[in-house]
Design an enzyme around this catalytic site. Structure first.
Site, PDB file in Angstrom:
ATOM      1  N   GLU A 165       0.804  -1.222   0.000  1.00 39.61           N
ATOM      2  CA  GLU A 165       0.000   0.000   0.000  1.00 39.61           C
ATOM      3  C   GLU A 165       0.841   1.279   0.000  1.00 39.61           C
ATOM      4  OE1 GLU A 165      -2.880  -0.061   3.162  1.00 39.61           O
ATOM      5  OE2 GLU A 165      -3.832  -1.892   2.451  1.00 39.61           O
ATOM      6  N   GLU A 346      -5.527  -8.649   0.409  1.00 38.61           N
ATOM      7  CA  GLU A 346      -6.201  -8.251   1.657  1.00 38.61           C
ATOM      8  C   GLU A 346      -7.657  -7.933   1.375  1.00 38.61           C
ATOM      9  OE1 GLU A 346      -4.559  -5.123   4.107  1.00 38.61           O
ATOM     10  OE2 GLU A 346      -2.506  -5.810   3.765  1.00 38.61           O
TER      11      GLU A 346
HETATM   12  O1  IFM Z   1      -4.111  -3.494   9.015  1.00 39.20           O
HETATM   13  C1  IFM Z   1      -4.072  -2.903   7.755  1.00 39.20           C
HETATM   14  C2  IFM Z   1      -2.935  -3.474   6.940  1.00 39.20           C
HETATM   15  O2  IFM Z   1      -1.711  -3.340   7.576  1.00 39.20           O
HETATM   16  C3  IFM Z   1      -2.848  -2.764   5.602  1.00 39.20           C
HETATM   17  N1  IFM Z   1      -4.134  -2.774   4.946  1.00 39.20           N
HETATM   18  C4  IFM Z   1      -5.288  -2.349   5.694  1.00 39.20           C
HETATM   19  C5  IFM Z   1      -5.362  -3.116   7.004  1.00 39.20           C
HETATM   20  C6  IFM Z   1      -6.603  -2.677   7.804  1.00 39.20           C
HETATM   21  O3  IFM Z   1      -6.538  -1.319   8.093  1.00 39.20           O
END
Ligand code: IFM
Length: 440
Positions: A165, A346
């Site tokens: 990210e 994710e």
């Molecule tokens: O916990 C985070 C992760 O580290 C990166 N993506 C979003 C998740 C939830 O906020």
């Protein structure tokens, strides 16, 4: 009755974590300090003064966690490597004990028949590199490539993700300052953005040069943007938001140029353009082998560019629950950025559910969230989206950055006082999906 949605054979099911969020042991075995150690130790930065210590104490309990992964039947485990465990100051010779930890983890996955997917950088920059300018300093991208070379050579891992990210680093780390390193400066943010993308490209080149056949790509959190109403102003604002949320990262990586409208807007606010040197975009657009897609929320915007919430939100207020957004993201990627396979790296939801008197954690909200998102994903796959697999965020409850331990994203509950793990109802539900490949 309709037959259950069935994912294609070979679809990969997994779960994801990140080093700083689960490992703890922040001063053990030669690990150096990271910017998140510094940031979380500063009063007022993290809710309740929480830090990455002890998190889920995974550094000591990884065997138990590997067993959990195997019991859930997962085919893939996505984790991140802590750069300051490998190079405590961000440069120089590797710390053997740090490498050994990840070797044991990777061996443990292999023994259980689970494929590793490793993220090189999930936000825990060595503090010493930050002291030299962090991602605003072009040299950090070169240091990242050195670090990548060390772990590529040391660890037997087929699938790699470069930067987790970059957008969150740019926005939360540098624009809003609610994440480490806590900068609040738009001009500096986009300089950091360019160097993060450069670091991604350099690492991809190193892997391809040294280990042909292994795969690499970035992990991008993509927020589909929509006009909140029917006005031309809202349509324009949604396009602008799409530039900042998505195209700023996708276009240089896939097409070798920044989106002109977005770059123009950024250039009115700071010197990013001056930092783009000859050859950088060729490096950034080094062909990738997979794209990690992280989906949590859409952004609906009005004619003033303000975000408008149209759907229920989670405990994490930024997370507007809109499964259709996942369908839109992967179909758009398949259409506009062809060829590269997509892996959902994710997707998940924090909930407040605690163990009942019988010890069970009844997290029905999470099950509904996962079912609805997987149904949207299934529809996209049926229509031809090139999605190889899905990783739920997260395997374990963990340190949720500025929210500390107050937000639990895990499908496995962690009692932080005892470090006991309890698979939540969602974990048991997910285990059945993994086993059958079907959504019921
Ligand atoms: O916990 C985070 C992760 O580290 C990166 N993506 C979003 C998740 C939830 O906020």
């Amino acid at each position: 009755m309709n037959s259950p949605a069935r994912f294609p054979d070979g679809f990969v099911w997994g779960a994801a974590t990140a080093a700083y969020q689960i490992e703890g042991a922040t001063t053990e075995d030669g690990r150096g300090a990271s910017i998140w150690d510094t940031f979380s130790a500063t009063p007022g930065n993290v809710r309740d003064g929480d830090t990455g210590e002890p998190a889920a104490d995974h550094y000591h309990r990884y065997r138990e966690d590997l067993d959990l992964i195997a019991e859930l039947g997962l085919g893939s485990y996505r984790f991140s490597i802590a750069w300051p465990r490998i190079q405590p100051t961000g440069t120089g010779r590797p710390n053997q004990k740090g490498l050994d930890f990840y070797r044991r983890l990777v061996d443990g996955l292999a023994e259980r028949g689970v494929s590793p997917m490793a993220t090189l950088f999930h936000w825990d920059l060595p503090q010493e590199l930050q002291d030299r300018g962090g991602w605003e300093n072009r040299d950090t991208a070169a240091r990242f490539a050195d670090y990548a070379e060390i772990v590529f050579d040391a660890l037997d891992i087929g699938d790699w993700l470069t930067i987790n990210e970059p957008k969150t680093i740019v926005q939360s780390g540098y624009q809003f300052g609610d994440h480490a390193p806590g900068v609040r400066d738009e001009a500096r943010a986009f300089v950091a953005c360019h160097h993060l993308l450069l670091a991604h490209g350099l690492a991809a080149q190193v892997l391809h040069d040294r280990h042909p056949g292994r795969r690499i790509g970035p992990a991008l959190n993509l927020h589909p943007t929509y006009p909140a109403d029917d006005t031309p102003e809202a349509a324009r604002a949604a396009r602008h938001a799409d530039g900042l949320e998505n195209r700023l990262y996708l276009d240089p990586i896939f097409k070798g140029h920044y989106p002109e409208d977005t770059l123009r807007w950024i250039s009115e606010r700071g010197p990013m353009r001056d930092h783009i040197l000859e050859g950088d975009l060729a490096t950034i657009s080094t062909p990738i082998d997979l794209l990690g897609v992280q989906y949590y929320t859409p952004h609906f915007v009005d004619g003033d560019g303000e975000r408008v919430f149209k759907h229920p939100t989670a405990q994490a207020e930024w997370l507007e629950i809109y499964p259709e957004g996942l369908y839109d993201v992967v179909t758009r990627l398949t259409r506009d950025y062809p060829r590269v396979p997509l892996v959902i790296t994710e997707n998940g939801l924090p909930t407040l559910d605690e163990p009942g008197p019988d010890g069970r954690v009844r997290d029905e909200g999470r099950i509904a969230f996962l079912r609805d998102h997987l149904a949207a994903l299934h529809r996209a796959v049926e229509e031809g989206a090139r999605v190889e697999g899905y990783h739920v965020w997260s395997l374990l409850d963990n340190f949720e950055w500025a929210q500390g331990y107050s937000q639990r994203f895990g499908i496995v509950y962690v009692d932080y006082a005892t470090q006991k793990r309890i698979p939540k109802d969602s974990a048991l539900w997910y285990r059945d999906v993994v086993k059958t490949g079907e959504l019921r």
